[in-house]
Write a protein that holds these residues in place. Structure first.
Motif, PDB file in Angstrom:
ATOM      1  N   ASP A   3       0.819  -1.206   0.000  1.00  0.00           N
ATOM      2  CA  ASP A   3       0.000   0.000   0.000  1.00  0.00           C
ATOM      3  C   ASP A   3       0.858   1.265   0.000  1.00  0.00           C
ATOM      4  OD1 ASP A   3      -2.382  -1.401   0.029  1.00  0.00           O
ATOM      5  OD2 ASP A   3      -2.506  -1.453   2.211  1.00  0.00           O
ATOM      6  N   TYR A   4       2.116   1.125   0.418  1.00  0.00           N
ATOM      7  CA  TYR A   4       2.973   2.296   0.583  1.00  0.00           C
ATOM      8  C   TYR A   4       4.232   2.287  -0.278  1.00  0.00           C
ATOM      9  CZ  TYR A   4       0.195   3.191   4.789  1.00  0.00           C
ATOM     10  OH  TYR A   4      -0.825   3.442   5.658  1.00  0.00           O
ATOM     11  N   GLU A   5       4.760   1.112  -0.599  1.00  0.00           N
ATOM     12  CA  GLU A   5       6.086   1.028  -1.225  1.00  0.00           C
ATOM     13  C   GLU A   5       6.238   1.935  -2.447  1.00  0.00           C
ATOM     14  OE1 GLU A   5       8.966  -0.395  -0.486  1.00  0.00           O
ATOM     15  OE2 GLU A   5       8.267  -1.244   1.399  1.00  0.00           O
ATOM     16  N   ASN A   6       5.377   1.775  -3.432  1.00  0.00           N
ATOM     17  CA  ASN A   6       5.543   2.536  -4.670  1.00  0.00           C
ATOM     18  C   ASN A   6       5.186   4.009  -4.516  1.00  0.00           C
ATOM     19  OD1 ASN A   6       6.391   0.243  -6.027  1.00  0.00           O
ATOM     20  ND2 ASN A   6       4.316  -0.306  -6.664  1.00  0.00           N
ATOM     21  N   LYS A   7       4.511   4.340  -3.433  1.00  0.00           N
ATOM     22  CA  LYS A   7       4.180   5.741  -3.181  1.00  0.00           C
ATOM     23  C   LYS A   7       5.341   6.511  -2.561  1.00  0.00           C
ATOM     24  CE  LYS A   7      -0.736   4.752  -2.359  1.00  0.00           C
ATOM     25  NZ  LYS A   7      -1.827   4.769  -1.347  1.00  0.00           N
ATOM     26  N   LEU A   8       6.350   5.762  -2.085  1.00  0.00           N
ATOM     27  CA  LEU A   8       7.433   6.403  -1.339  1.00  0.00           C
ATOM     28  C   LEU A   8       8.824   6.100  -1.868  1.00  0.00           C
ATOM     29  CD1 LEU A   8       5.840   5.658   2.106  1.00  0.00           C
ATOM     30  CD2 LEU A   8       6.511   7.942   1.375  1.00  0.00           C
ATOM     31  N   ARG A   9       8.961   5.085  -2.737  1.00  0.00           N
ATOM     32  CA  ARG A   9      10.275   4.655  -3.197  1.00  0.00           C
ATOM     33  C   ARG A   9      10.258   4.328  -4.680  1.00  0.00           C
ATOM     34  NH1 ARG A   9      10.499   0.574   1.955  1.00  0.00           N
ATOM     35  NH2 ARG A   9      11.487   1.999   3.439  1.00  0.00           N
ATOM     36  N   ASP A  10      11.420   4.471  -5.300  1.00  0.00           N
ATOM     37  CA  ASP A  10      11.531   4.095  -6.708  1.00  0.00           C
ATOM     38  C   ASP A  10      11.455   2.587  -6.886  1.00  0.00           C
ATOM     39  OD1 ASP A  10      11.792   6.753  -7.376  1.00  0.00           O
ATOM     40  OD2 ASP A  10      13.971   6.697  -7.550  1.00  0.00           O
ATOM     41  N   THR A  11      12.022   1.844  -5.936  1.00  0.00           N
ATOM     42  CA  THR A  11      11.944   0.387  -5.963  1.00  0.00           C
ATOM     43  C   THR A  11      11.532  -0.114  -4.587  1.00  0.00           C
ATOM     44  OG1 THR A  11      14.301   0.185  -5.406  1.00  0.00           O
ATOM     45  CG2 THR A  11      13.712   0.162  -7.740  1.00  0.00           C
ATOM     46  N   PRO A  12      10.828  -1.230  -4.508  1.00  0.00           N
ATOM     47  CA  PRO A  12      10.394  -1.752  -3.216  1.00  0.00           C
ATOM     48  C   PRO A  12      11.563  -2.109  -2.300  1.00  0.00           C
ATOM     49  CG  PRO A  12       9.174  -2.796  -4.997  1.00  0.00           C
ATOM     50  CD  PRO A  12      10.293  -2.029  -5.629  1.00  0.00           C
ATOM     51  N   TYR A  13      11.279  -2.167  -1.017  1.00  0.00           N
ATOM     52  CA  TYR A  13      12.296  -2.481  -0.017  1.00  0.00           C
ATOM     53  C   TYR A  13      12.958  -3.830  -0.275  1.00  0.00           C
ATOM     54  CZ  TYR A  13      14.186  -4.489   4.224  1.00  0.00           C
ATOM     55  OH  TYR A  13      15.000  -5.127   5.113  1.00  0.00           O
ATOM     56  N   PHE A  14      14.274  -3.835  -0.160  1.00  0.00           N
ATOM     57  CA  PHE A  14      15.067  -5.067  -0.224  1.00  0.00           C
ATOM     58  C   PHE A  14      16.416  -4.738   0.413  1.00  0.00           C
ATOM     59  CE2 PHE A  14      17.561  -8.011  -3.338  1.00  0.00           C
ATOM     60  CZ  PHE A  14      17.770  -8.924  -2.316  1.00  0.00           C
ATOM     61  N   CYS A  15      16.711  -5.331   1.563  1.00  0.00           N
ATOM     62  CA  CYS A  15      17.998  -5.092   2.222  1.00  0.00           C
ATOM     63  C   CYS A  15      19.080  -5.829   1.442  1.00  0.00           C
ATOM     64  CB  CYS A  15      17.975  -5.551   3.679  1.00  0.00           C
ATOM     65  SG  CYS A  15      19.526  -5.238   4.565  1.00  0.00           S
ATOM     66  N   ARG A  16      19.889  -5.092   0.712  1.00  0.00           N
ATOM     67  CA  ARG A  16      20.896  -5.673  -0.169  1.00  0.00           C
ATOM     68  C   ARG A  16      22.257  -5.828   0.512  1.00  0.00           C
ATOM     69  NH1 ARG A  16      19.273  -5.751  -5.607  1.00  0.00           N
ATOM     70  NH2 ARG A  16      17.256  -4.742  -5.962  1.00  0.00           N
ATOM     71  N   ALA A  17      22.327  -5.543   1.814  1.00  0.00           N
ATOM     72  CA  ALA A  17      23.588  -5.712   2.540  1.00  0.00           C
ATOM     73  C   ALA A  17      24.048  -7.162   2.434  1.00  0.00           C
ATOM     74  CB  ALA A  17      23.409  -5.316   3.998  1.00  0.00           C
TER      75      ALA A  17
END
Length: 363
Positions: A257-271
């Motif tokens: 509901d929020y990811e694309n409204k706030l970020r260019d790509t969805p959350y993914f911890c790439r560490a």
């Protein structure tokens, strides 16, 4: 019902993508903590540079040997080498080292507080081939100078962004650490950032690590975070109309509901998946913000390439994080326990759950 089906589909697709990325684990970002020394003493410093100032950084030949090793085994042109600190600009041989890294093929980036970034330094940055700069700008002057704990730091940060724009640096990003006292001034901050010459604006909230651990003045409460989100959605939409990039930092799963409204790509911890870090003492980790117990070796004694290929299981298989509030959470297959630097080893769960905070009122 329809929304649930859509979310289920998105979850499945994103899990396949992240699984592929983890299996491939191509190094794309390499953070190098050049030194723990700094010209500021920020209230929220994650490494507490005042206490660690004796760690001046790795010898030039030691770090260059590692850069050469990486370039011999991977396509360096696909790796963004980002220098951090402390404050990287206090290191006198910084640009000599970066010039040699550029000649090896690395793309170059920098994270700076802007204090020492005058017009001449901006010209050197441009000549060195640095293509992406992040400058800290934490709101109106009175708030920025308070958080950075030094009068005049705001004006220097704004000037730094302007100098970088003049030099034509392709990506000039202002990052803002949101504190409770900044919440009412987000729109004003947006205007300051756009007027400064920045091409991008990224917003963080501060987590209880380093010097910020017991400082409630700099930490958002869940209510503060719920106030931040609609403001950032509004400002991101405004940015799209004004050809200005606005993002909430990728530090936790928000839900579809929020990811694309706030970020260019969805959350993914790439560490540890696409991101690694070499700390000022040579420690090999996966992100500059991670505590020492995540260390996987040291470039003084270990091969970086060997560590990257063979010792990063803790980052690439997050099943060990399925504990505490994550144990029975239906979002875990997507979230994977939130960003690693938010993990609290004392409670065996994340110290902050973005998804839960945003959705708990709907439960």
């Amino acid at each position: 019902m329809f929304q649930s089906v859509v979310h289920s589909f998105l979850n499945h697709r994103w899990q396949l993508y992240t699984k592929f990325e983890i299996e491939l684990h191509e190094l794309r970002y390499l953070f190098w903590e050049t030194t723990r020394q700094c010209n500021l003493s920020c209230l929220h410093c994650g490494s507490d540079c005042t206490a660690d100032a004796s760690i001046k950084g790795l010898d030039k030949e030691v770090i260059l040997k590692t850069f050469r090793e990486i370039a011999d085994h991977q396509d360096a042109s696909k790796i963004m080498l980002v220098v951090t600190g402390g404050e990287p600009l206090v290191r006198r041989d910084l640009f000599l080292i970066l010039s040699k890294a550029r000649d090896l093929g690395f793309r170059l980036g920098m994270v700076t507080n802007g204090w020492a970034l005058n017009k001449k330094v901006a010209q050197i940055i441009s000549a060195t081939g640095i293509s992406s700069i992040v400058v800290s700008l934490d709101g109106p002057e009175i708030i920025h100078d308070w958080l950075r704990n030094r009068s005049g730091s705001f004006s220097r940060a704004v000037s730094a962004l302007g100098f970088l724009k003049e030099e034509g640096i392709p990506v000039v990003e202002a990052i803002t650490c949101v504190t409770p006292r900044l919440i009412p001034f987000l729109e004003e901050t947006y205007q300051i950032v756009t007027n400064s010459g920045a091409t991008h604006w990224r917003v963080f909230n501060i987590f209880p690590i380093g010097r910020a651990k017991n400082n409630e003045d700099v930490l958002l409460t869940p209510d503060h975070f719920r106030m931040l989100i609609p403001e950032m959605i509004k400002l991101r939409e405004r940015g799209k109309k004004e050809d200005f990039h606005v993002n909430l930092s990728e530090e936790g799963w928000l839900g579809w509901d929020y990811e694309n409204k706030l970020r260019d790509t969805p959350y993914f911890c790439r560490a540890g998946v696409n991101i690694s870090g070499i700390m000022a003492d040579g420690t090999i980790s996966a992100c500059p913000n991670l505590p020492q117990w995540f260390a996987q070796g040291n470039i003084k004694t270990d091969s970086f390439v060997n560590v990257w290929e063979n010792r990063y299981d803790i980052f690439r298989d997050r099943v060990w994080m399925k504990k505490g509030i994550c144990e029975n959470c239906p979002e875990f297959p997507v979230c994977q326990g939130n960003s690693l630097h938010i993990w609290d080893p004392e409670t065996n769960q994340p110290s902050w759950c973005h998804y839960r905070i945003l959705h708990e009122k709907d439960d």
